[in-house]
Design an enzyme around this catalytic site. Structure first.
Site, PDB file in Angstrom:
ATOM      1  N   SER A 164       0.809  -1.228   0.000  1.00 30.64           N
ATOM      2  CA  SER A 164       0.000   0.000   0.000  1.00 30.64           C
ATOM      3  C   SER A 164       0.843   1.280   0.000  1.00 30.64           C
ATOM      4  O   SER A 164       0.499   2.235  -0.709  1.00 30.64           O
ATOM      5  CB  SER A 164      -0.964   0.004   1.189  1.00 30.64           C
ATOM      6  OG  SER A 164      -1.929  -1.001   1.006  1.00 30.64           O
ATOM      7  N   THR A 178      -4.719  -3.126   8.500  1.00 30.27           N
ATOM      8  CA  THR A 178      -4.568  -4.478   7.949  1.00 30.27           C
ATOM      9  C   THR A 178      -4.399  -5.480   9.085  1.00 30.27           C
ATOM     10  O   THR A 178      -4.560  -5.126  10.264  1.00 30.27           O
ATOM     11  CB  THR A 178      -3.426  -4.524   6.900  1.00 30.27           C
ATOM     12  OG1 THR A 178      -3.462  -5.791   6.257  1.00 30.27           O
ATOM     13  CG2 THR A 178      -2.058  -4.277   7.502  1.00 30.27           C
ATOM     14  N   LYS A 180      -8.168  -5.632  11.769  1.00 31.21           N
ATOM     15  CA  LYS A 180      -9.368  -5.175  11.061  1.00 31.21           C
ATOM     16  C   LYS A 180     -10.643  -5.291  11.903  1.00 31.21           C
ATOM     17  O   LYS A 180     -11.560  -4.484  11.761  1.00 31.21           O
ATOM     18  CB  LYS A 180      -9.547  -5.969   9.765  1.00 31.21           C
ATOM     19  CG  LYS A 180      -8.603  -5.562   8.652  1.00 31.21           C
ATOM     20  CD  LYS A 180      -8.973  -6.306   7.376  1.00 31.21           C
ATOM     21  CE  LYS A 180      -8.081  -5.911   6.224  1.00 31.21           C
ATOM     22  NZ  LYS A 180      -8.477  -6.547   4.961  1.00 31.21           N
ATOM     23  N   ASP A 183     -12.771  -3.167   1.077  1.00 33.92           N
ATOM     24  CA  ASP A 183     -12.374  -4.427   0.419  1.00 33.92           C
ATOM     25  C   ASP A 183     -13.447  -4.908  -0.555  1.00 33.92           C
ATOM     26  O   ASP A 183     -13.143  -5.351  -1.665  1.00 33.92           O
ATOM     27  CB  ASP A 183     -12.127  -5.530   1.462  1.00 33.92           C
ATOM     28  CG  ASP A 183     -10.773  -5.384   2.149  1.00 33.92           C
ATOM     29  OD1 ASP A 183      -9.868  -4.759   1.563  1.00 33.92           O
ATOM     30  OD2 ASP A 183     -10.618  -5.894   3.276  1.00 33.92           O
ATOM     31  N   GLY A 211     -13.985 -16.100   6.243  1.00 39.85           N
ATOM     32  CA  GLY A 211     -13.267 -15.139   7.091  1.00 39.85           C
ATOM     33  C   GLY A 211     -13.672 -13.709   6.760  1.00 39.85           C
ATOM     34  O   GLY A 211     -14.706 -13.462   6.124  1.00 39.85           O
ATOM     35  N   GLY A 212     -12.840 -12.753   7.180  1.00 39.62           N
ATOM     36  CA  GLY A 212     -13.147 -11.337   6.985  1.00 39.62           C
ATOM     37  C   GLY A 212     -13.275 -10.953   5.519  1.00 39.62           C
ATOM     38  O   GLY A 212     -14.177 -10.203   5.129  1.00 39.62           O
ATOM     39  N   TYR A 262      -3.094 -12.859  -3.877  1.00 37.74           N
ATOM     40  CA  TYR A 262      -2.285 -12.278  -4.941  1.00 37.74           C
ATOM     41  C   TYR A 262      -0.839 -12.633  -4.674  1.00 37.74           C
ATOM     42  O   TYR A 262      -0.421 -12.730  -3.518  1.00 37.74           O
ATOM     43  CB  TYR A 262      -2.466 -10.754  -5.024  1.00 37.74           C
ATOM     44  CG  TYR A 262      -2.308 -10.042  -3.710  1.00 37.74           C
ATOM     45  CD1 TYR A 262      -3.414  -9.796  -2.921  1.00 37.74           C
ATOM     46  CD2 TYR A 262      -1.060  -9.634  -3.254  1.00 37.74           C
ATOM     47  CE1 TYR A 262      -3.288  -9.154  -1.692  1.00 37.74           C
ATOM     48  CE2 TYR A 262      -0.919  -8.992  -2.042  1.00 37.74           C
ATOM     49  CZ  TYR A 262      -2.034  -8.759  -1.271  1.00 37.74           C
ATOM     50  OH  TYR A 262      -1.903  -8.140  -0.054  1.00 37.74           O
TER      51      TYR A 262
HETATM   52  P1  NDP Z   1      -9.213 -15.207   7.661  1.00 40.23           P
HETATM   53  O1  NDP Z   1      -8.090 -15.752   8.463  1.00 40.23           O
HETATM   54  O2  NDP Z   1     -10.251 -14.343   8.301  1.00 40.23           O
HETATM   55  O3  NDP Z   1      -9.993 -16.459   6.962  1.00 40.23           O
HETATM   56  C1  NDP Z   1      -9.279 -17.490   6.359  1.00 40.23           C
HETATM   57  C2  NDP Z   1     -10.257 -18.450   5.669  1.00 40.23           C
HETATM   58  O4  NDP Z   1      -9.491 -19.441   4.992  1.00 40.23           O
HETATM   59  C3  NDP Z   1     -11.203 -19.192   6.618  1.00 40.23           C
HETATM   60  O5  NDP Z   1     -12.443 -19.360   6.000  1.00 40.23           O
HETATM   61  C4  NDP Z   1     -10.492 -20.552   6.781  1.00 40.23           C
HETATM   62  O6  NDP Z   1     -11.382 -21.617   7.081  1.00 40.23           O
HETATM   63  C5  NDP Z   1      -9.950 -20.751   5.394  1.00 40.23           C
HETATM   64  N1  NDP Z   1      -8.815 -21.668   5.362  1.00 40.23           N
HETATM   65  C6  NDP Z   1      -7.537 -21.393   5.731  1.00 40.23           C
HETATM   66  N2  NDP Z   1      -6.764 -22.503   5.549  1.00 40.23           N
HETATM   67  C7  NDP Z   1      -7.587 -23.471   5.052  1.00 40.23           C
HETATM   68  C8  NDP Z   1      -7.379 -24.823   4.646  1.00 40.23           C
HETATM   69  N3  NDP Z   1      -6.169 -25.416   4.703  1.00 40.23           N
HETATM   70  N4  NDP Z   1      -8.450 -25.539   4.183  1.00 40.23           N
HETATM   71  C9  NDP Z   1      -9.668 -24.960   4.093  1.00 40.23           C
HETATM   72  N5  NDP Z   1      -9.927 -23.681   4.466  1.00 40.23           N
HETATM   73  C10 NDP Z   1      -8.898 -22.942   4.936  1.00 40.23           C
HETATM   74  O7  NDP Z   1      -8.509 -14.449   6.439  1.00 40.23           O
HETATM   75  P2  NDP Z   1      -9.110 -13.246   5.560  1.00 40.23           P
HETATM   76  O8  NDP Z   1     -10.517 -13.556   5.244  1.00 40.23           O
HETATM   77  O9  NDP Z   1      -8.774 -11.956   6.174  1.00 40.23           O
HETATM   78  O10 NDP Z   1      -8.191 -13.362   4.236  1.00 40.23           O
HETATM   79  C11 NDP Z   1      -8.307 -14.468   3.370  1.00 40.23           C
HETATM   80  C12 NDP Z   1      -7.451 -14.276   2.129  1.00 40.23           C
HETATM   81  O11 NDP Z   1      -7.917 -13.140   1.381  1.00 40.23           O
HETATM   82  C13 NDP Z   1      -5.971 -14.002   2.426  1.00 40.23           C
HETATM   83  O12 NDP Z   1      -5.221 -14.739   1.505  1.00 40.23           O
HETATM   84  C14 NDP Z   1      -5.790 -12.522   2.143  1.00 40.23           C
HETATM   85  O13 NDP Z   1      -4.488 -12.230   1.696  1.00 40.23           O
HETATM   86  C15 NDP Z   1      -6.807 -12.335   1.023  1.00 40.23           C
HETATM   87  N6  NDP Z   1      -7.242 -10.948   0.934  1.00 40.23           N
HETATM   88  C16 NDP Z   1      -6.998 -10.286  -0.248  1.00 40.23           C
HETATM   89  C17 NDP Z   1      -7.353  -8.971  -0.396  1.00 40.23           C
HETATM   90  C18 NDP Z   1      -7.058  -8.307  -1.691  1.00 40.23           C
HETATM   91  O14 NDP Z   1      -7.137  -7.069  -1.731  1.00 40.23           O
HETATM   92  N7  NDP Z   1      -6.750  -9.019  -2.741  1.00 40.23           N
HETATM   93  C19 NDP Z   1      -8.037  -8.218   0.684  1.00 40.23           C
HETATM   94  C20 NDP Z   1      -8.288  -9.003   1.871  1.00 40.23           C
HETATM   95  C21 NDP Z   1      -7.881 -10.324   1.973  1.00 40.23           C
HETATM   96  P3  NDP Z   1     -11.792 -21.951   8.619  1.00 40.23           P
HETATM   97  O15 NDP Z   1     -12.848 -20.963   9.005  1.00 40.23           O
HETATM   98  O16 NDP Z   1     -12.316 -23.344   8.539  1.00 40.23           O
HETATM   99  O17 NDP Z   1     -10.529 -21.828   9.434  1.00 40.23           O
END
Ligand code: NDP
Length: 290
Positions: A23, A68, A72, A108, A135-136, A231
């Site tokens: 950023s 970030t 958040k 987002d 997730g978020g 990404y």
């Molecule tokens: P969170 O930690 O809040 O959520 C992670 C999610 O991934 C959960 O649903 C989790 O499932 C799932 N997960 C993780 N590992 C596994 C696995 N091995 N098998 C199955 N499910 C899995 O993260 P965020 O929601 O904040 O972010 C998620 C992704 O989005 C990240 O990679 C982040 O970099 C990307 N992102 C990209 C943005 C962009 O601008 N391009 C902006 C924001 C985020 P469970 O609930 O079962 O643990």
């Protein structure tokens, strides 16, 4: 480089870690190109210092900050006002200071919708979309898709409890639209995969080059598109597998640029030069690859 002076306005990003954040590069480039007397700085803020750091936005009169990981959700109680959608999402990624008031937003989801339009020419209105994760990032995407008129939304997550909580939270606001939740082994998940016009990875799988082994791409219809919020400088495994099957696919670079553009607009009331943030990110990725 902008020539700083006593009137220069300071913006930034709070995170821990924050050194990997792209950023500062894209925001400073956009501020400079717009001729703004402003600078954007990375601040490493640990969880125990979050409250003091947010107080610092007021005491040091920062213009605003991005938030970030891992703050958040945790930042919400320290703000004076939270935008309705950020409140529904339960997460803030942008703070705007209006005099002494700190207002929280989540850009987002808007960034995601912009990227769908620019990178996949996809309009969610009246479409069926499947989100992997809960997730978020998934919450932000779900609210934005529903606001954009998606007809049916399927959300699939490893932890069933988490996805059910998500749906319970957002469904009352969108009672006209269909929202369904599934676990990874539910038969309904595979049926939803066959119906979807767009499949989105919102999980963190792929950050380290891992493949998503629970999403059989052969089930997805040939006209559907794939979006990977992850990404990375190289093609993510999900995007690579989708393209190998002949599906339209995009990674999360466009969303990262889009959320930054929306934050910029909230701070300055003007849009950054069209496409500049994305070009900046693509340039960084190319440099990292070479
Ligand atoms: P969170 O930690 O809040 O959520 C992670 C999610 O991934 C959960 O649903 C989790 O499932 C799932 N997960 C993780 N590992 C596994 C696995 N091995 N098998 C199955 N499910 C899995 O993260 P965020 O929601 O904040 O972010 C998620 C992704 O989005 C990240 O990679 C982040 O970099 C990307 N992102 C990209 C943005 C962009 O601008 N391009 C902006 C924001 C985020 P469970 O609930 O079962 O643990």
């Amino acid at each position: 480089m902008v020539e700083l002076n006593g009137n220069s306005r300071v913006y930034g990003i709070f995170g821990d870690p924050v050194s990997h954040s792209l950023s500062p590069l894209m925001q400073n480039m956009a501020m400079q190109s717009a001729g703004l007397d402003a600078i954007y700085v990375p601040f490493r803020v640990t969880p125990e210092n979050l409250s003091a750091a947010v107080g610092g936005i007021r005491s040091m009169q920062l213009g605003g900050v991005n938030i970030t990981l891992p703050h958040k959700q945790q930042v919400l109680p320290f703000l004076d006002r939270i935008d309705d959608d950020a409140s529904l999402i339960g997460a803030v990624n942008t703070i705007v200071r209006c005099e002494d008031e700190l207002v929280g937003f989540n850009t987002d989801g808007l960034g995601f919708i912009r990227s769908l339009s620019e990178d996949l020419v996809f309009d969610p209105a009246r479409k069926k979309v499947l989100l992997l994760g809960a997730g978020g990032a998934c919450r932000a995407a779900a609210v934005a898709l529903l606001r954009s008129g998606v007809e049916e939304l399927y959300i699939v997550n490893r932890s069933r409890e988490r996805v059910d909580c998500l749906v319970e939270r957002i469904a009352p606001t969108f009672s006209e639209q269909q929202i369904a939740s599934y676990g990874l082994t539910d038969v309904g998940y595979l049926q939803a995969l066959e119906r979807a016009d767009l499949v989105v990875n919102t999980t963190s799988i792929g950050l380290k080059g891992e493949a998503i082994d629970f999403c059989p791409l052969t089930k997805i219809k040939a006209s559907a598109s794939i979006y990977d919020m992850v990404y990375s400088p190289v093609e993510t495994p999900f995007v690579a597998a989708a393209r190998a099957r002949g599906l339209e696919a995009a990674d999360g670079i466009g969303m990262l640029a889009g959320q930054g553009e929306e934050a910029f607009f909230l701070w300055f009331g003007v849009r950054p030069e069209n496409g500049l943030m994305k070009k900046c990110l693509q340039h960084i990725c190319e440099k990292m690859n070479s």
